[in-house]
Design a protein around this motif. Structure first.
Motif, PDB file in Angstrom:
ATOM      1  N   UNK A 172       0.849  -1.201   0.000  1.00 19.03           N
ATOM      2  CA  UNK A 172       0.000   0.000   0.000  1.00 19.03           C
ATOM      3  C   UNK A 172       0.883   1.249   0.000  1.00 19.03           C
ATOM      4  N   UNK A 173       0.482   2.238  -0.780  1.00 18.88           N
ATOM      5  CA  UNK A 173       1.275   3.467  -0.912  1.00 18.88           C
ATOM      6  C   UNK A 173       0.346   4.682  -0.786  1.00 18.88           C
ATOM      7  N   UNK A 174       0.841   5.734  -0.119  1.00 17.70           N
ATOM      8  CA  UNK A 174       0.039   6.956   0.040  1.00 17.70           C
ATOM      9  C   UNK A 174       0.839   8.177  -0.391  1.00 17.70           C
ATOM     10  N   UNK A 175       0.165   9.060  -1.139  1.00 18.07           N
ATOM     11  CA  UNK A 175       0.744  10.349  -1.527  1.00 18.07           C
ATOM     12  C   UNK A 175      -0.054  11.444  -0.834  1.00 18.07           C
ATOM     13  N   UNK A 176       0.629  12.413  -0.249  1.00 19.49           N
ATOM     14  CA  UNK A 176      -0.057  13.472   0.504  1.00 19.49           C
ATOM     15  C   UNK A 176      -0.536  14.590  -0.421  1.00 19.49           C
ATOM     16  N   UNK A 177      -1.215  14.199  -1.489  1.00 18.82           N
ATOM     17  CA  UNK A 177      -1.778  15.156  -2.450  1.00 18.82           C
ATOM     18  C   UNK A 177      -3.215  14.755  -2.731  1.00 18.82           C
ATOM     19  N   UNK A 178      -4.119  15.728  -2.664  1.00 20.77           N
ATOM     20  CA  UNK A 178      -5.524  15.474  -2.953  1.00 20.77           C
ATOM     21  C   UNK A 178      -6.197  16.750  -3.425  1.00 20.77           C
ATOM     22  N   UNK A 179      -7.512  16.697  -3.530  1.00 22.92           N
ATOM     23  CA  UNK A 179      -8.267  17.833  -4.050  1.00 22.92           C
ATOM     24  C   UNK A 179      -8.124  19.099  -3.222  1.00 22.92           C
ATOM     25  N   UNK A 180      -8.018  18.950  -1.909  1.00 19.88           N
ATOM     26  CA  UNK A 180      -7.892  20.125  -1.040  1.00 19.88           C
ATOM     27  C   UNK A 180      -6.607  20.887  -1.326  1.00 19.88           C
ATOM     28  N   UNK A 297       4.552   6.907 -10.761  1.00 22.48           N
ATOM     29  CA  UNK A 297       5.678   6.286 -10.061  1.00 22.48           C
ATOM     30  C   UNK A 297       5.198   5.461  -8.872  1.00 22.48           C
ATOM     31  N   UNK A 298       4.210   5.985  -8.137  1.00 19.63           N
ATOM     32  CA  UNK A 298       3.697   5.274  -6.962  1.00 19.63           C
ATOM     33  C   UNK A 298       3.006   3.970  -7.361  1.00 19.63           C
ATOM     34  N   UNK A 299       2.327   3.976  -8.510  1.00 15.16           N
ATOM     35  CA  UNK A 299       1.689   2.751  -8.989  1.00 15.16           C
ATOM     36  C   UNK A 299       2.744   1.681  -9.261  1.00 15.16           C
ATOM     37  N   UNK A 300       3.803   2.066  -9.972  1.00 16.02           N
ATOM     38  CA  UNK A 300       4.881   1.120 -10.289  1.00 16.02           C
ATOM     39  C   UNK A 300       5.566   0.655  -9.010  1.00 16.02           C
ATOM     40  N   UNK A 301       5.817   1.585  -8.094  1.00 18.74           N
ATOM     41  CA  UNK A 301       6.460   1.252  -6.816  1.00 18.74           C
ATOM     42  C   UNK A 301       5.619   0.240  -6.034  1.00 18.74           C
ATOM     43  N   UNK A 302       4.321   0.451  -6.016  1.00 18.53           N
ATOM     44  CA  UNK A 302       3.428  -0.453  -5.289  1.00 18.53           C
ATOM     45  C   UNK A 302       3.390  -1.835  -5.935  1.00 18.53           C
ATOM     46  N   UNK A 303       3.302  -1.867  -7.268  1.00 20.64           N
ATOM     47  CA  UNK A 303       3.248  -3.153  -7.974  1.00 20.64           C
ATOM     48  C   UNK A 303       4.542  -3.937  -7.786  1.00 20.64           C
ATOM     49  N   UNK A 304       5.674  -3.229  -7.782  1.00 24.84           N
ATOM     50  CA  UNK A 304       6.961  -3.912  -7.610  1.00 24.84           C
ATOM     51  C   UNK A 304       7.112  -4.513  -6.219  1.00 24.84           C
TER      52      UNK A 304
END
Length: 398
Positions: A172-180, A297-304
């Motif tokens: 599981x991976x989280x990025x601290x970026x969203x709509x807000x 990048x986060x998608x690839x990182x998570x899949x790897x």
């Protein structure tokens, strides 16, 4: 066996998505106060009755993605369950609730108490929004037994892989970026360059939704944004609402002329590079000083991080959900960038529904009709017998 009355409550930090047999409703998850009507509060959908949306003050139940203001949240839930929205009888209803990943135990216990002891729902299921999205994808593509869910929400973006009905927590991976963050970034840019709008969150959120899109060639488009007049394809004028003649802002059509209407003095802001630089933060958070990976990048990182035998299946089952995926070109840009980061022997496929913000809610509704759904529910009687320990056993890793 009689049909169970089930409601899905996707509790987001910005909006509350409510799924029933009649469809999905999307209402604000907050209380508004207007500077024009200081003594009056507008709970969630009551904002439609507010005559002036300028300078709205928000009372939010969520801070940094987690539920902290229970008084505000309880008022929104009361409104949602009341006669104006659902007109619900909790004693005859099962409810599916969503919570953030890695939610705090104290918040989970408070939710259990409120829905069982105060509302007295017949039974509840507490899970993550990405799990409901996985159930929806599972229904749409029954031959696939794994996928990776990208949930771009209001506070965070989560990337969560699933296999055989279970999430792979270690990947599981989280990025601290969203709509807000994107709306706040747009407010700062406009306030610095043109007009003080730091108090106009409601209006600037509409500006973001109406005018921003994701570029397929960011650096080339940014060069074009420096051009003048009609040579600049990104340049537009956004007419701000005055709540007398104009109740919602809009992009002025090119060629409509710069003269101001005789009936009203239009107030406009000029937008160019901001239209693509704001959503670009989803792909490059470092542009505004956040030292984290972008979504591809986060998608690839998570899949790897997943077992090697699952990786080909993950790459061809990438699912975009959440309100921050609503920007034009989101799907195409993610697919192209993941493709460029992935070995050529893997097939890359990205899917996204027409309403990605409601995908999890639709997944909850689909799951509620499954044969073995009831075994995931915890009933009021079971809670009364075993209390919080029953919830810990029932809702683990769902």
């Amino acid at each position: 066996m009689e049909k169970q009355n089930t409601v899905v409550l996707d509790i987001g930090a910005c909006n509350l998505k409510i799924g029933t047999d009649d469809g999905i409703r999307n209402i604000p998850n907050c209380i508004f106060k207007s500077k024009m009507e200081r003594r009056k509060s507008f709970i969630s959908g009551q904002i439609d009755s507010c005559k002036d949306h300028s300078g709205l003050f928000y009372l939010l139940p969520f801070q940094k993605g987690y539920l902290v203001n229970w008084d505000v949240q309880k008022q929104v839930w009361d409104y949602a369950f009341g006669k104006d929205v659902l007109n619900l009888k909790p004693a005859d209803t099962s409810i599916i609730l969503t919570e953030p990943h890695f939610n705090f135990p104290t918040i989970q216990e408070a939710m259990n108490e409120i829905f069982f002891e105060e509302y007295e729902f017949q039974s509840i299921l507490r899970t993550n929004a990405t799990t409901l999205s996985y159930r929806k994808y599972e229904e749409e593509f029954p031959l696939e037994n794994c996928c990776i869910i990208v949930d771009a929400g209001y506070s965070f973006t989560h990337i969560v892989p699933y296999h055989a009905g279970k999430k792979i927590t270690s990947a599981l991976c989280r990025i601290d970026v969203g709509g807000k963050l994107l709306t706040n970034h747009l407010k700062e840019i406009i306030s610095y360059r043109q007009l003080q709008v730091m108090d106009e969150t409601y209006v600037m959120n509409q500006v973001k939704e109406d005018s921003c899109h994701i570029s397929m060639d960011f650096f080339k488009d940014m060069e074009k944004s420096k051009l003048k007049g009609d040579a600049n394809p990104l340049l537009c004028e956004y007419v701000l609402p005055d709540y007398t003649h104009i109740h919602r802002g809009f992009i002025k059509k090119k060629g409509a002329g710069s003269e101001k209407s005789s009936k009203t003095q239009e107030q406009t802001i000029r937008l160019a590079g901001e239209r693509i630089s704001v959503p670009e933060v989803l792909f490059h958070p470092s542009d505004i000083g956040i030292p984290q990976m972008g979504i591809p990048e986060a998608i690839v990182h998570s899949i790897e991080k997943c077992p090697e035998e699952l990786r080909p299946h993950m790459y061809r089952n990438i699912v975009l959900t959440g309100g921050s995926c609503n920007f034009k070109n989101s799907k195409e840009r993610v697919e192209r960038e993941v493709r460029s980061l992935t070995p050529s022997l893997y097939k890359v496929r990205v899917t996204m529904s027409d309403r990605p913000q409601e995908y999890a809610c639709a997944g909850g509704l689909a799951w509620s009709t499954a044969d073995h759904f009831r075994e995931h529910l915890l009933t009021l009687e079971e809670y009364q017998e075993a209390g919080q320990s029953a919830c810990q056993r029932q809702f683990i890793d769902i």
